[in-house]
Motif scaffolding. Structure first.
Motif, PDB file in Angstrom:
ATOM      1  N   SER A 832      33.069  -2.340  52.080  1.00 57.46           N
ATOM      2  CA  SER A 832      34.012  -2.034  51.006  1.00 57.46           C
ATOM      3  C   SER A 832      33.293  -1.423  49.826  1.00 57.46           C
ATOM      4  O   SER A 832      33.789  -0.475  49.185  1.00 57.46           O
ATOM      5  N   GLY A 833      32.090  -1.956  49.493  1.00 59.21           N
ATOM      6  CA  GLY A 833      31.364  -1.399  48.374  1.00 59.21           C
ATOM      7  C   GLY A 833      30.953   0.027  48.622  1.00 59.21           C
ATOM      8  O   GLY A 833      31.029   0.885  47.737  1.00 59.21           O
ATOM      9  N   GLU A 834      30.516   0.290  49.881  1.00 59.68           N
ATOM     10  CA  GLU A 834      30.093   1.635  50.224  1.00 59.68           C
ATOM     11  C   GLU A 834      31.268   2.614  50.124  1.00 59.68           C
ATOM     12  O   GLU A 834      31.123   3.734  49.613  1.00 59.68           O
ATOM     13  N   GLN A 836      33.932   2.270  48.291  1.00 62.37           N
ATOM     14  CA  GLN A 836      34.361   2.398  46.902  1.00 62.37           C
ATOM     15  C   GLN A 836      33.491   3.410  46.163  1.00 62.37           C
ATOM     16  O   GLN A 836      33.991   4.199  45.362  1.00 62.37           O
ATOM     17  N   ARG A 837      32.162   3.362  46.483  1.00 65.97           N
ATOM     18  CA  ARG A 837      31.289   4.335  45.853  1.00 65.97           C
ATOM     19  C   ARG A 837      31.562   5.750  46.348  1.00 65.97           C
ATOM     20  O   ARG A 837      31.490   6.728  45.603  1.00 65.97           O
ATOM     21  N   LYS A 838      31.901   5.807  47.621  1.00 64.56           N
ATOM     22  CA  LYS A 838      32.128   7.120  48.227  1.00 64.56           C
ATOM     23  C   LYS A 838      33.480   7.702  47.803  1.00 64.56           C
ATOM     24  O   LYS A 838      33.539   8.873  47.408  1.00 64.56           O
ATOM     25  N   ASP A 839      34.558   6.918  47.918  1.00 65.24           N
ATOM     26  CA  ASP A 839      35.914   7.447  47.705  1.00 65.24           C
ATOM     27  C   ASP A 839      36.474   7.141  46.319  1.00 65.24           C
ATOM     28  O   ASP A 839      37.600   7.532  45.984  1.00 65.24           O
ATOM     29  N   LYS A 840      35.693   6.377  45.532  1.00 66.53           N
ATOM     30  CA  LYS A 840      36.076   6.104  44.150  1.00 66.53           C
ATOM     31  C   LYS A 840      37.437   5.377  44.031  1.00 66.53           C
ATOM     32  O   LYS A 840      38.232   5.652  43.146  1.00 66.53           O
ATOM     33  N   THR A 867      43.510   0.953  50.271  1.00 68.57           N
ATOM     34  CA  THR A 867      43.135   0.979  48.868  1.00 68.57           C
ATOM     35  C   THR A 867      44.106   1.864  48.120  1.00 68.57           C
ATOM     36  O   THR A 867      45.064   2.388  48.706  1.00 68.57           O
TER      37      THR A 867
END
Length: 983
Positions: A832-834, A836-840, A867
């Motif tokens: 999920s963190g990855e 979130q960083r990728k797709d903002k 999301t």
């Protein structure tokens, strides 16, 4: 003048003829008859032509048209003359009379009935029972008198064989309170030969039981008197006439015994006619003795007494009393005399009984006011037949007497009116029939006097002796002649104004004596029936008692005529002159010569000349001005001259008619009819302009009135609306005043009923209250709770009624992968963190373990992460490695089933739909479909309101619910108050 009628109907008033001559008079009379105008005027005299058909001009509407109207205001009608007589009686407190004259069949009896009908219709406005009773009695008496006093003849179906004068008494209010009937010369010679309702109605309409009790049969030809009377005439109404007469007698007050006695007398006269006499040597016999027994039964006397009275005559010679046997001729004479006398006494008794009922009783003028009278005279008309006898002589004398009175009164009225108005009187030449009246009634020299002298002579006096006496006294009279026709027929002739009347003197002596043997009087007096005893009071005298010689028929009739004329002369007279248009009773035929003859002997042309003597028309100044004032500018609409007389004078001078008029004290007199017609033409022309002007003014008035009413109504409506609005607002304010302190914040408060105009306003108020109420509940929630509430509201809006369990009762966690798989939570957090960083993305809307179904129906376990930017499909077996990423803006719809399953279909723009089934719920029965739908709806709504996604969202309608087998779409307006407030 009568109401102006079109010239196609001729002149309504004969006074207005251009030329007063017989030809123009007859032409006008014929034209009006052919056009259906049976009534005309000669001044205030009504001329009536028998139409011989039913006319719809006597109903209630016609009564109202002539009620309280002047003669000239409406077309000529009997109702107009009746109303004039009634108004003169009521307004001027003056006795009046209506004299109806004309020959047999001219419609006199019908005219008298219509006059009675009109007077009955306009009186008693308060519907007093006693007045109604008197009116009913007066009308019913006509029915009874016609039944017993009229007859069907070859010339007339309802010929009056008697003269009737009825006085109707009125109280001071003008309501009828009684009356009195006088009858003149019932033609006794025709009495037993009558074919009226009394005989033919009894034979054809009487019930079988009554006919059996009277020993008579239905066939009129079985009775000699009816056959002698002429052609037997029947009518389909005979039965109805009989019932009407019986009902009328009952209403008037005849008892059943009295009515039965009347029928017995009729039956007796019929049986008497069938009696025949024969001779056996020196003895006279009755050839049908059974009839004698029937007569005895009907007269309630012994059969022997009836037979003796028919065959013998009791004669007193000094102290001796002997029975003298009749000859066959004397017996027949006695039989006929008895029948005539019985019929006459019956009629007089009926008149007396009616008078007993209708006469005014216990009337005191000092208490009740003056009693006024309207008299109606319906008397037989002038008759000249091929064979004329004593009856025609008396009838024609009566008509001459009344004609003399008519001319005298008309001339007198004219002369008095001219003198009152100060107009010079012009002498009028007319035939004065006083010389004819004197020829008949003059003392010692008149025909009646000579006839009475002949009847009083001792010894056998024949009709020839009577004629010789007339020749000795009247041979030089210009209107008298006598001649002999054949061997046994002597005629006396009287030259009337119109023609010569020949009368056969045969029977004059016998009819004048009118003697009935005393034996018959004693026979009827000694009857056990009290009615017979009352009819024959002179029968109580014994044969030896000397009685005063009775008056002759001529003297009785002359005295009654003199009394009648004196009675009429003291009243204000009105006249109806009836004319018979033809002898075949056709409604289309107008026989010129026959009508001309009637016009001559009725003196109608002389009447026109009298009215036209100098001036054809006269009217009071106010009424003349009222009718013609619109012609002159000096009199329209109102004049300012010193008097109405001056105004009329100015009006006529302006029209150029001043040379053709004379001005009296109270009336204006117009000399020629042309002047009047010219005035009428100018009036008609001006009336059109006035009507147009009045229409314009009236329409403007109506429009302004309507406008004012509309404005007033609008003001009232506005004021009422303001009042209702204020009342409603005050009531709402009162009920919701303490809503902030209520536990439910006013949710339980009942809203007042709004006026119709505020129903939309009430909806807005309720919406505002609902928003405020929702806001008071939401303002205490945290941001996370607010988002959850929004999601639940969106889910409820979209799926309410479509799925049973939406999970609204539990808390929605959203990210279920952490809770359902705690062992793999660290891997999920890293992925999920990855992402979130990728797709903002900002936050996770929903996550859950699912079972994915591909196009080949292959099922695999996967994880679903949604999301605020993307939808991710992950493989939980490979540390939640993302297998597919779908941007949320590519998602076009979401489909779920209405069942309990957790099947979800995500629709995309590239039509590569993702089909999954939610799983791994704890507890297992937990449903997450509602939370998934609510999370997505809430997110998309926020995005649409905040970005350009709004148009796309609204156009495509986000939620599409499709069942597994039958696809369907549910579109929602998403307008619940809480949702609107959460926005």
């Amino acid at each position: 003048m009568a109401e102006h009628e079109s010239l196609e109907f001729g002149k309504a008033d004969f006074v207005l003829m251009d030329n007063v001559c017989m030809e123009d008079f007859m032409a006008n009379l014929k034209l009006r008859f052919e056009k259906g105008r049976i009534y005309s005027y000669i001044g205030e005299v009504v001329v009536s032509v028998n139409p011989y058909r039913a006319m719809n001009i006597y109903g209630r509407d016609a009564v109202e048209q002539y009620r309280n109207r002047e003669l000239y205001e409406r077309p000529p009608h009997l109702f107009a003359i009746a109303d004039a007589a009634y108004k003169a009686m009521k307004r001027r407190n003056k006795d009046t009379c209506i004299v109806i004259s004309g020959e047999s069949g001219a419609g006199k009896t019908e005219a008298s009935k219509y006059i009675m009908q009109y007077i009955a219709a306009i009186t008693n406005p308060n519907q007093r029972a006693e007045v109604e009773r008197v009116k009913n009695m007066l009308l019913k008496s006509n029915c009874v008198l016609e039944a017993f006093g009229n007859a069907k003849t070859n010339r007339n179906d309802n010929s009056s064989r008697f003269g009737k004068y009825m006085d109707i008494n009125f109280d001071f209010k003008g309501d009828p309170i009684g009356g009195h009937i006088s009858n003149y010369l019932l033609e006794k010679v025709r009495g037993p030969y009558a074919q009226g309702p009394s005989c033919s109605g009894l034979l054809r309409g009487g019930p079988e039981s009554l006919l059996r009790s009277l020993h008579i049969q239905k066939d009129p030809k079985a009775y000699a008197y009816i056959k002698v009377g002429g052609q037997v005439k029947s009518s389909i109404n005979d039965g109805a006439d009989f019932k009407a007469v019986a009902d009328a007698m009952k209403v008037i007050g005849f008892t059943s015994e009295e009515t039965l006695t009347a029928y017995k007398i009729l039956a007796t006269t019929l049986h008497l006619g069938n009696l025949t006499f024969g001779v056996d040597g020196d003895v006279i016999l009755i050839q049908n003795p059974k009839v004698v027994s029937v007569i005895g039964e009907l007269l309630s006397t012994p059969e022997d007494n009836v037979e003796k009275a028919l065959l013998f005559r009791t004669v007193a010679t000094g102290r001796d009393v002997i029975d003298k046997q009749h000859t066959a001729q004397e017996a027949g004479y006695g039989r006929d005399a008895l029948a005539k006398a019985m019929y006459e006494r019956l009629f007089c008794w009926i008149v007396g009984r009616i008078n007993d009922v209708i006469e005014v009783k216990n009337y005191d003028a000092r208490v009740h006011g003056k009693n006024t009278v309207i008299g109606v005279l319906d008397i037989y008309g002038f008759e000249i037949f091929q064979n004329n006898s004593f009856e025609q002589f008396c009838i024609n004398y009566c008509n001459e007497k009344l004609q003399q009175l008519f001319i005298q009164l008309v001339l007198k009225q004219e002369q008095e009116e001219y003198q009152r108005e100060g107009i010079p009187w012009k002498h009028i030449d007319y035939f004065n029939n006083q010389i004819i009246v004197d020829l008949v009634e003059q003392q010692h020299k008149g025909i009646f006097s000579v006839l009475d002298e002949a009847c009083m002579n001792v010894g056998k006096v024949t009709d020839e002796v009577f004629l010789q006496g007339l020749n000795g006294k009247l041979a030089k009279h210009v209107h008298y002649t006598s001649r002999k026709v054949g061997r046994n027929r002597n005629l006396l002739e009287i030259s009337y104004f119109t023609e010569t009347g020949p009368y056969s003197v045969v029977g004059f002596i016998d009819k004048n004596k009118d003697t009935l043997f005393q034996d018959f009087k004693r026979l009827l007096y000694n009857s056990s029936n009290p009615v017979f005893k009352a009819m024959w009071p002179e029968g109580k005298l014994r044969i030896t008692e000397v009685t005063k010689r009775p008056l002759t028929a001529a003297t009785l009739f002359k005295n009654s005529m003199i009394s009648l004329v004196e009675n009429l002369a003291c009243k204000e007279p009105y006249y109806v002159r009836c004319i018979k248009p033809n002898d075949v009773k056709s409604p289309l035929l107008f026989e010129q010569e026959r009508c001309r003859h009637q016009v001559e002997y009725l003196g109608l042309l002389e009447n026109v000349r009298v009215r036209r003597a100098g001036f054809a028309y006269r009217q009071t100044y106010p009424r003349f001005l009222q009718r013609y004032k619109m012609i002159s500018e000096f009199t329209w609409p109102n004049h300012d001259l010193p008097s109405d007389r001056e105004a009329v004078k100015r009006l006529l001078q302006g029209c150029g008619f001043d040379h053709d008029v004379a001005y009296g004290k109270t009336k204006v007199f117009v000399r020629t009819p042309r002047t009047l017609f010219s005035l009428e033409a100018q009036r008609a022309d001006m009336l059109q302009r006035i009507v147009l002007f009045l229409q314009k003014v009236w329409r403007g008035t109506l429009a302004r009135t309507r406008c004012r009413r509309m404005r007033a109504g609008l003001v009232i409506l506005r004021a009422y609306r303001r009042y209702k609005v204020k009342s409603y607002v005050r009531e709402v304010n009162r009920r919701f005043r303490n809503v902030r302190t209520m536990k439910d914040h006013g949710r339980s408060v009942k809203w007042p009923a709004p006026p119709k105009v505020l129903r939309r306003f009430e909806e807005l108020l309720k919406n505002i209250h609902s928003r405020w109420w929702a806001w008071t509940l939401i303002k205490v929630l945290s941001p996370e709770e607010v988002l959850q509430v929004r999601a639940k509201v969106a889910s409820l809006e979209a799926l309410k009624g479509q799925r049973a369990d939406l999970g609204l009762q539990r808390a929605w966690e959203g990210n279920y992968l952490k809770r359902d798989s705690p062992d793999t939570a660290s891997s999920l957090a890293l992925v999920s963190g990855e992402l979130q960083r990728k797709d903002k993305f900002m936050r996770v809307l929903f996550s859950c373990n699912v079972r994915k179904i591909n196009h080949f129906h292959k099922v695999e376990d996967r994880a679903l992460l949604i999301t605020d930017r993307h939808l991710y499909k992950m493989d939980p077996q490979k540390q939640y490695k993302p297998m597919k990423s779908i941007p949320l803006y590519n998602v076009t719809g979401l489909s779920v089933s209405p069942g309990k399953d957790q099947l979800v279909v995500f629709h995309t723009k590239d039509s590569r739909d993702l089909v999954v089934c939610l799983q791994g719920m704890r507890p297992p029965a937990e449903s997450r479909i509602g939370e998934l739908v609510g999370a997505l709806l809430g997110h998309f709504r926020r995005s649409c309101w905040e970005s350009s996604y709004k148009d796309v969202f609204l156009h495509r309608r986000l939620v599409h619910l499709r069942s597994a087998r039958v696809g369907f779409s549910l579109l929602s307006s998403l307008s619940l108050p809480c949702l609107a407030l959460i926005k």
